[in-house]
Scaffold this motif. Sequence first.
Motif, PDB file in Angstrom:
ATOM      1  N   ILE A  10       0.835  -1.210   0.000  1.00 34.86           N
ATOM      2  CA  ILE A  10       0.000   0.000   0.000  1.00 34.86           C
ATOM      3  C   ILE A  10       0.868   1.258   0.000  1.00 34.86           C
ATOM      4  O   ILE A  10       0.618   2.203  -0.752  1.00 34.86           O
ATOM      5  CB  ILE A  10      -0.995  -0.037   1.183  1.00 34.86           C
ATOM      6  CG1 ILE A  10      -2.075  -1.085   0.883  1.00 34.86           C
ATOM      7  CG2 ILE A  10      -1.617   1.335   1.440  1.00 34.86           C
ATOM      8  CD1 ILE A  10      -2.948  -1.450   2.036  1.00 34.86           C
ATOM      9  N   VAL A  11       1.915   1.264   0.815  1.00 45.74           N
ATOM     10  CA  VAL A  11       2.827   2.416   0.836  1.00 45.74           C
ATOM     11  C   VAL A  11       3.434   2.611  -0.559  1.00 45.74           C
ATOM     12  O   VAL A  11       3.475   3.722  -1.099  1.00 45.74           O
ATOM     13  CB  VAL A  11       3.926   2.225   1.910  1.00 45.74           C
ATOM     14  CG1 VAL A  11       5.032   3.261   1.744  1.00 45.74           C
ATOM     15  CG2 VAL A  11       3.320   2.304   3.309  1.00 45.74           C
ATOM     16  N   ARG A  12       3.887   1.522  -1.155  1.00 47.80           N
ATOM     17  CA  ARG A  12       4.504   1.607  -2.495  1.00 47.80           C
ATOM     18  C   ARG A  12       3.497   2.149  -3.516  1.00 47.80           C
ATOM     19  O   ARG A  12       3.815   3.043  -4.311  1.00 47.80           O
ATOM     20  CB  ARG A  12       4.980   0.207  -2.938  1.00 47.80           C
ATOM     21  CG  ARG A  12       5.653   0.175  -4.310  1.00 47.80           C
ATOM     22  CD  ARG A  12       5.961  -1.248  -4.735  1.00 47.80           C
ATOM     23  NE  ARG A  12       4.787  -2.078  -4.932  1.00 47.80           N
ATOM     24  CZ  ARG A  12       4.058  -2.110  -6.047  1.00 47.80           C
ATOM     25  NH1 ARG A  12       4.386  -1.342  -7.066  1.00 47.80           N
ATOM     26  NH2 ARG A  12       2.991  -2.894  -6.143  1.00 47.80           N
ATOM     27  N   ARG A  13       2.279   1.633  -3.474  1.00 48.64           N
ATOM     28  CA  ARG A  13       1.265   2.075  -4.437  1.00 48.64           C
ATOM     29  C   ARG A  13       0.990   3.565  -4.301  1.00 48.64           C
ATOM     30  O   ARG A  13       0.864   4.282  -5.300  1.00 48.64           O
ATOM     31  CB  ARG A  13      -0.038   1.276  -4.236  1.00 48.64           C
ATOM     32  CG  ARG A  13       0.056  -0.117  -4.785  1.00 48.64           C
ATOM     33  CD  ARG A  13      -1.142  -0.990  -4.453  1.00 48.64           C
ATOM     34  NE  ARG A  13      -0.912  -2.293  -5.023  1.00 48.64           N
ATOM     35  CZ  ARG A  13      -1.130  -2.601  -6.301  1.00 48.64           C
ATOM     36  NH1 ARG A  13      -1.663  -1.705  -7.114  1.00 48.64           N
ATOM     37  NH2 ARG A  13      -0.860  -3.797  -6.761  1.00 48.64           N
ATOM     38  N   VAL A  14       0.864   4.023  -3.068  1.00 50.09           N
ATOM     39  CA  VAL A  14       0.561   5.446  -2.877  1.00 50.09           C
ATOM     40  C   VAL A  14       1.753   6.303  -3.310  1.00 50.09           C
ATOM     41  O   VAL A  14       1.586   7.329  -3.973  1.00 50.09           O
ATOM     42  CB  VAL A  14       0.138   5.719  -1.408  1.00 50.09           C
ATOM     43  CG1 VAL A  14       0.001   7.207  -1.138  1.00 50.09           C
ATOM     44  CG2 VAL A  14      -1.187   4.989  -1.117  1.00 50.09           C
ATOM     45  N   ARG A  15       2.962   5.851  -2.979  1.00 53.59           N
ATOM     46  CA  ARG A  15       4.156   6.615  -3.395  1.00 53.59           C
ATOM     47  C   ARG A  15       4.255   6.710  -4.912  1.00 53.59           C
ATOM     48  O   ARG A  15       4.673   7.712  -5.469  1.00 53.59           O
ATOM     49  CB  ARG A  15       5.425   5.939  -2.864  1.00 53.59           C
ATOM     50  CG  ARG A  15       5.637   6.150  -1.368  1.00 53.59           C
ATOM     51  CD  ARG A  15       6.866   5.410  -0.898  1.00 53.59           C
ATOM     52  NE  ARG A  15       8.097   6.033  -1.311  1.00 53.59           N
ATOM     53  CZ  ARG A  15       9.256   5.403  -1.455  1.00 53.59           C
ATOM     54  NH1 ARG A  15       9.342   4.111  -1.219  1.00 53.59           N
ATOM     55  NH2 ARG A  15      10.327   6.043  -1.834  1.00 53.59           N
ATOM     56  N   GLU A  16       3.875   5.608  -5.597  1.00 53.79           N
ATOM     57  CA  GLU A  16       4.030   5.571  -7.060  1.00 53.79           C
ATOM     58  C   GLU A  16       2.771   6.020  -7.800  1.00 53.79           C
ATOM     59  O   GLU A  16       2.706   5.945  -9.028  1.00 53.79           O
ATOM     60  CB  GLU A  16       4.422   4.146  -7.500  1.00 53.79           C
ATOM     61  CG  GLU A  16       5.796   3.736  -6.978  1.00 53.79           C
ATOM     62  CD  GLU A  16       6.185   2.303  -7.340  1.00 53.79           C
ATOM     63  OE1 GLU A  16       5.461   1.660  -8.133  1.00 53.79           O
ATOM     64  OE2 GLU A  16       7.205   1.833  -6.822  1.00 53.79           O
ATOM     65  N   GLY A  17       1.755   6.428  -7.044  1.00 55.99           N
ATOM     66  CA  GLY A  17       0.524   6.902  -7.675  1.00 55.99           C
ATOM     67  C   GLY A  17      -0.285   5.795  -8.339  1.00 55.99           C
ATOM     68  O   GLY A  17      -1.037   6.044  -9.290  1.00 55.99           O
ATOM     69  N   LEU A  18      -0.152   4.577  -7.819  1.00 55.80           N
ATOM     70  CA  LEU A  18      -0.884   3.440  -8.397  1.00 55.80           C
ATOM     71  C   LEU A  18      -2.225   3.254  -7.686  1.00 55.80           C
ATOM     72  O   LEU A  18      -2.385   3.663  -6.533  1.00 55.80           O
ATOM     73  CB  LEU A  18      -0.049   2.161  -8.247  1.00 55.80           C
ATOM     74  CG  LEU A  18       1.300   2.155  -8.969  1.00 55.80           C
ATOM     75  CD1 LEU A  18       2.112   0.926  -8.577  1.00 55.80           C
ATOM     76  CD2 LEU A  18       1.072   2.198 -10.478  1.00 55.80           C
ATOM     77  N   PRO A  19      -3.182   2.575  -8.318  1.00 49.65           N
ATOM     78  CA  PRO A  19      -4.461   2.313  -7.645  1.00 49.65           C
ATOM     79  C   PRO A  19      -4.314   1.191  -6.609  1.00 49.65           C
ATOM     80  O   PRO A  19      -3.291   0.499  -6.583  1.00 49.65           O
ATOM     81  CB  PRO A  19      -5.368   1.863  -8.800  1.00 49.65           C
ATOM     82  CG  PRO A  19      -4.442   1.317  -9.826  1.00 49.65           C
ATOM     83  CD  PRO A  19      -3.149   2.066  -9.694  1.00 49.65           C
ATOM     84  N   PRO A  20      -5.343   0.959  -5.766  1.00 40.64           N
ATOM     85  CA  PRO A  20      -5.286  -0.150  -4.809  1.00 40.64           C
ATOM     86  C   PRO A  20      -5.115  -1.491  -5.521  1.00 40.64           C
ATOM     87  O   PRO A  20      -5.502  -1.632  -6.695  1.00 40.64           O
ATOM     88  CB  PRO A  20      -6.659  -0.097  -4.130  1.00 40.64           C
ATOM     89  CG  PRO A  20      -7.156   1.280  -4.355  1.00 40.64           C
ATOM     90  CD  PRO A  20      -6.579   1.737  -5.653  1.00 40.64           C
ATOM     91  N   ALA A  21      -4.545  -2.473  -4.808  1.00 39.68           N
ATOM     92  CA  ALA A  21      -4.378  -3.813  -5.380  1.00 39.68           C
ATOM     93  C   ALA A  21      -5.750  -4.398  -5.727  1.00 39.68           C
ATOM     94  O   ALA A  21      -5.920  -5.078  -6.739  1.00 39.68           O
ATOM     95  CB  ALA A  21      -3.658  -4.717  -4.388  1.00 39.68           C
TER      96      ALA A  21
END
Length: 358
Positions: A315-326
């Motif tokens: 989740i931290v990685r996704r938010v840092r990279e601007g990705l949507p939730p898994a």
Amino acid sequence: MKVAVLGAGGMGGTVIDHLEHTEGVEEIIAQDIREERVKELREKVGVKAYVELEPILKDDSIPLVFITSSNDAHKPLTLAALEAGKAVMCEKPMAVTLADARAMVEAAESREAFLQIGFELRYSKLYTKVKDWVDQGLLGQVVNTHCYYICSEFHHKGSWRNKQATGGSMFGEKLSHYVDLPRWWIGSEVADVSSVCAPNVIPYYEVHDNYHTTYRFQNGAVSHLTFMMAPGATFKGDPLQDVIDQQRGDGHALRYLVVGTQGCAETDVFYRTIKRWEFGDSPECLTSTWVENLTWDKSEDHVYFHNTLDQTRDIVRRVREGLPPATPASDAYETMRLCFAAEESADHGERINLAEVY
Ligand SMILES: NC(=O)c1ccc[n+]([C@@H]2O[C@H](COP(=O)([O-])OP(=O)(O)OC[C@H]3O[C@@H](n4cnc5c(N)ncnc54)[C@H](O)[C@@H]3O)[C@@H](O)[C@H]2O)c1
């Protein structure tokens, strides 16, 4: 990145520990309505902590919050955090009513905001192994699943979990994971659900303490869930004493049987096994050959079972990279719909058609 943890009790403490071991997290800020817990978070855990929510909501340098409060606070905290422009991870079950869960999804979707719900068993090596086998076609089409889940009463008198207003139902609180998994493996939506409950064994619970629930999927598959809070299924003298010690005498048993048209899988959390059989043909009958038997070391239990560490990091990685939730919040909402339908079926003694559930 700064990350906040709202409702930082037991699970919040676990998430804080995970965040301390997550790349890219520079500062952790916690919040809890209990003053004594805030003192403990400051003095023993060593993080900045508040009783009030406002300092976190107003701090634009905090882009992500984890909500690990009791279930009744999931909706207000999620709506406030989304309104303040934060990305949100909220623990399961989404909320204590289905309408509240719906409001959370709508709030996230209308802002195109990040909202992921804590169904971390989708990160577990144990259950992703079953998913891999399904995706590789090794089981054929999954047609039956059975989850057998027994545990002792480890929530204790007075817990918010045992009350409808704060916990919702034991179905959402304990079983939402075990409704989410068959949905994930079977890959079809549920057509209807029927659920029955026996009288409670635990007299002071305001909610059911047992369920026998059957889901029929649109593709014909059937998923059954047996849940009882009872004396433990494990006992002193068990050869897996270390596992039992780890569970502090909770007496859990937690098994899945996943049967497909070409093979089947069995998982057993507390015996640390995952097995696969392949079906074949012979002149006499359908054959069944045991082809895989995986075990893991107890040091890897967290990766194989409740893998909240990898969920937190992802989740931290996704938010840092601007990705949507898994997994989108709308998918978690589908699981919540099934939980509320099972509860309604148990309460009214009727099979519930999912098309009629909001
Ligand atoms: N994913 C999992 O497997 C898993 C495992 C355990 C718990 N959980 C979930 O985590 C959540 C917390 O469970 P727990 O075991 O940590 O419970 P807990 O009782 O230990 O902690 C909950 C905390 O929330 C705080 N709180 C309540 N209302 C609040 C509010 N309005 N604002 C801020 N803080 C508030 C309480 O003071 C308490 O410290 C629950 O939703 C539970 O279902 C999930």
